[in-house]
Write a protein that holds these residues in place. Structure first.
Motif, PDB file in Angstrom:
ATOM      1  N   GLY A  89       1.126  47.939  30.794  1.00  0.00           N
ATOM      2  CA  GLY A  89       2.447  47.886  31.406  1.00  0.00           C
ATOM      3  C   GLY A  89       2.512  48.785  32.633  1.00  0.00           C
ATOM      4  N   PRO A  90       3.673  48.831  33.254  1.00  0.00           N
ATOM      5  CA  PRO A  90       3.813  49.712  34.422  1.00  0.00           C
ATOM      6  C   PRO A  90       3.747  51.185  33.999  1.00  0.00           C
ATOM      7  N   HIS A  91       3.226  52.014  34.889  1.00  0.00           N
ATOM      8  CA  HIS A  91       3.101  53.437  34.592  1.00  0.00           C
ATOM      9  C   HIS A  91       4.466  54.106  34.696  1.00  0.00           C
ATOM     10  N   ASN A  92       4.732  54.967  33.756  1.00  0.00           N
ATOM     11  CA  ASN A  92       6.003  55.672  33.717  1.00  0.00           C
ATOM     12  C   ASN A  92       5.875  56.962  34.536  1.00  0.00           C
ATOM     13  N   ALA A  93       6.658  57.068  35.585  1.00  0.00           N
ATOM     14  CA  ALA A  93       6.600  58.246  36.457  1.00  0.00           C
ATOM     15  C   ALA A  93       7.080  59.500  35.737  1.00  0.00           C
ATOM     16  N   ALA A  94       7.971  59.354  34.779  1.00  0.00           N
ATOM     17  CA  ALA A  94       8.462  60.519  34.047  1.00  0.00           C
ATOM     18  C   ALA A  94       7.335  61.158  33.238  1.00  0.00           C
ATOM     19  N   PHE A  95       6.460  60.325  32.646  1.00  0.00           N
ATOM     20  CA  PHE A  95       5.316  60.864  31.914  1.00  0.00           C
ATOM     21  C   PHE A  95       4.417  61.671  32.849  1.00  0.00           C
ATOM     22  N   ARG A  96       4.137  61.103  34.015  1.00  0.00           N
ATOM     23  CA  ARG A  96       3.262  61.796  34.970  1.00  0.00           C
ATOM     24  C   ARG A  96       3.864  63.130  35.398  1.00  0.00           C
ATOM     25  N   SER A  97       5.137  63.123  35.713  1.00  0.00           N
ATOM     26  CA  SER A  97       5.798  64.341  36.160  1.00  0.00           C
ATOM     27  C   SER A  97       5.806  65.398  35.057  1.00  0.00           C
ATOM     28  N   GLU A  98       6.143  64.988  33.856  1.00  0.00           N
ATOM     29  CA  GLU A  98       6.195  65.930  32.741  1.00  0.00           C
ATOM     30  C   GLU A  98       4.802  66.453  32.391  1.00  0.00           C
ATOM     31  N   LEU A  99       3.792  65.600  32.441  1.00  0.00           N
ATOM     32  CA  LEU A  99       2.424  66.042  32.166  1.00  0.00           C
ATOM     33  C   LEU A  99       1.956  67.056  33.199  1.00  0.00           C
ATOM     34  N   ARG A 100       2.301  66.834  34.460  1.00  0.00           N
ATOM     35  CA  ARG A 100       1.914  67.779  35.508  1.00  0.00           C
ATOM     36  C   ARG A 100       2.554  69.146  35.251  1.00  0.00           C
ATOM     37  N   LYS A 101       3.847  69.143  34.906  1.00  0.00           N
ATOM     38  CA  LYS A 101       4.546  70.402  34.642  1.00  0.00           C
ATOM     39  C   LYS A 101       3.944  71.132  33.444  1.00  0.00           C
ATOM     40  N   GLN A 102       3.691  70.388  32.374  1.00  0.00           N
ATOM     41  CA  GLN A 102       3.143  71.008  31.166  1.00  0.00           C
ATOM     42  C   GLN A 102       1.735  71.533  31.404  1.00  0.00           C
ATOM     43  N   ALA A 103       0.923  70.785  32.143  1.00  0.00           N
ATOM     44  CA  ALA A 103      -0.438  71.233  32.434  1.00  0.00           C
ATOM     45  C   ALA A 103      -0.426  72.484  33.295  1.00  0.00           C
ATOM     46  N   GLU A 104       0.502  72.570  34.240  1.00  0.00           N
ATOM     47  CA  GLU A 104       0.609  73.785  35.059  1.00  0.00           C
ATOM     48  C   GLU A 104       1.066  74.970  34.218  1.00  0.00           C
ATOM     49  N   MET A 105       1.964  74.747  33.278  1.00  0.00           N
ATOM     50  CA  MET A 105       2.425  75.832  32.422  1.00  0.00           C
ATOM     51  C   MET A 105       1.303  76.344  31.523  1.00  0.00           C
ATOM     52  N   LEU A 106       0.401  75.446  31.111  1.00  0.00           N
ATOM     53  CA  LEU A 106      -0.732  75.849  30.277  1.00  0.00           C
ATOM     54  C   LEU A 106      -1.878  76.416  31.101  1.00  0.00           C
ATOM     55  N   GLY A 107      -1.812  76.267  32.412  1.00  0.00           N
ATOM     56  CA  GLY A 107      -2.852  76.809  33.279  1.00  0.00           C
ATOM     57  C   GLY A 107      -4.058  75.923  33.438  1.00  0.00           C
ATOM     58  N   ILE A 108      -3.959  74.635  33.066  1.00  0.00           N
ATOM     59  CA  ILE A 108      -5.120  73.755  33.173  1.00  0.00           C
ATOM     60  C   ILE A 108      -5.027  72.819  34.368  1.00  0.00           C
ATOM     61  N   ALA A 109      -3.994  72.938  35.169  1.00  0.00           N
ATOM     62  CA  ALA A 109      -3.867  72.108  36.364  1.00  0.00           C
ATOM     63  C   ALA A 109      -3.064  72.874  37.399  1.00  0.00           C
ATOM     64  N   GLY A 110      -3.136  72.408  38.621  1.00  0.00           N
ATOM     65  CA  GLY A 110      -2.365  73.022  39.693  1.00  0.00           C
ATOM     66  C   GLY A 110      -3.159  74.069  40.450  1.00  0.00           C
ATOM     67  N   ALA A 111      -2.569  74.553  41.521  1.00  0.00           N
ATOM     68  CA  ALA A 111      -3.249  75.501  42.402  1.00  0.00           C
ATOM     69  C   ALA A 111      -3.570  76.814  41.700  1.00  0.00           C
ATOM     70  N   LYS A 112      -2.689  77.300  40.839  1.00  0.00           N
ATOM     71  CA  LYS A 112      -2.931  78.574  40.163  1.00  0.00           C
ATOM     72  C   LYS A 112      -4.164  78.506  39.274  1.00  0.00           C
ATOM     73  N   SER A 113      -4.424  77.359  38.652  1.00  0.00           N
ATOM     74  CA  SER A 113      -5.597  77.259  37.786  1.00  0.00           C
ATOM     75  C   SER A 113      -6.879  77.380  38.592  1.00  0.00           C
ATOM     76  N   ARG A 114      -6.894  76.855  39.802  1.00  0.00           N
ATOM     77  CA  ARG A 114      -8.094  76.956  40.641  1.00  0.00           C
ATOM     78  C   ARG A 114      -8.276  78.363  41.185  1.00  0.00           C
ATOM     79  N   ILE A 115      -7.193  79.038  41.515  1.00  0.00           N
ATOM     80  CA  ILE A 115      -7.296  80.395  42.057  1.00  0.00           C
ATOM     81  C   ILE A 115      -7.813  81.358  41.003  1.00  0.00           C
ATOM     82  N   THR A 116      -7.273  81.307  39.800  1.00  0.00           N
ATOM     83  CA  THR A 116      -7.709  82.236  38.774  1.00  0.00           C
ATOM     84  C   THR A 116      -9.162  81.997  38.404  1.00  0.00           C
ATOM     85  N   LYS A 117      -9.605  80.763  38.399  1.00  0.00           N
ATOM     86  CA  LYS A 117     -11.002  80.490  38.091  1.00  0.00           C
ATOM     87  C   LYS A 117     -11.904  81.020  39.196  1.00  0.00           C
ATOM     88  N   ALA A 118     -11.476  80.917  40.441  1.00  0.00           N
ATOM     89  CA  ALA A 118     -12.294  81.407  41.549  1.00  0.00           C
ATOM     90  C   ALA A 118     -12.389  82.922  41.516  1.00  0.00           C
TER      91      ALA A 118
END
Length: 137
Positions: A91-120
């Motif tokens: 079916g069509p992709h749900n944009a709300a799922f994508r947005s919420e997953l991005r937010k949750q992944a950033e909060m857990l530190g596994i996605a986003g710019a902060k995750s790359r900086i801390t690893k570096a």
């Protein structure tokens, strides 16, 4: 142009009699202690969410997640499992799922710019200069 006097060291403040432990003592970063474990899988997870948990638990623990992050990680796994099911259904992709997953992944530190900086920074032994810090003359 100088922006004011440089802060005095703790040793100099002790000599001057203006040292206060609450203000001038060495600051330590808060983080997981040695006795804290990683996230604990709750029993209410669906089988699909358990699969996501098994795949992503190593990344989340590597980013510093502790037992207090268990429910946040469980919500991420449930949302990711629902998103995977919606993609596999064709079916069509749900944009709300994508947005919420991005937010949750950033909060857990596994996605986003902060995750790359801390690893570096963690990958190097020497302190890394910050891009917006003032360089000494």
């Amino acid at each position: 142009m100088n922006r004011g006097k440089k802060p005095a060291t703790a040793a100099r403040k002790k000599l001057a009699g203006t040292y206060a432990k609450s203000r001038d003592d060495v600051k330590t970063m808060l983080g997981p202690t040695a006795d804290e474990t990683g996230p604990i899988m709750p029993e209410w997870l669906t089988p699909a969410a358990r699969e996501v948990w098994a795949v992503d638990i190593a990344r989340v623990v590597g980013c510093g997640a502790i037992a207090a992050d268990s429910h946040m990680f469980a919500l991420y796994c449930t949302t990711m499992a629902d998103f995977i099911a919606s993609v596999q259904s064709g079916g069509p992709h749900n944009a709300a799922f994508r947005s919420e997953l991005r937010k949750q992944a950033e909060m857990l530190g596994i996605a986003g710019a902060k995750s790359r900086i801390t690893k570096a920074i963690a990958a190097t032994d020497k302190p890394v200069a910050q891009p917006f810090s003032v360089r000494p003359k």
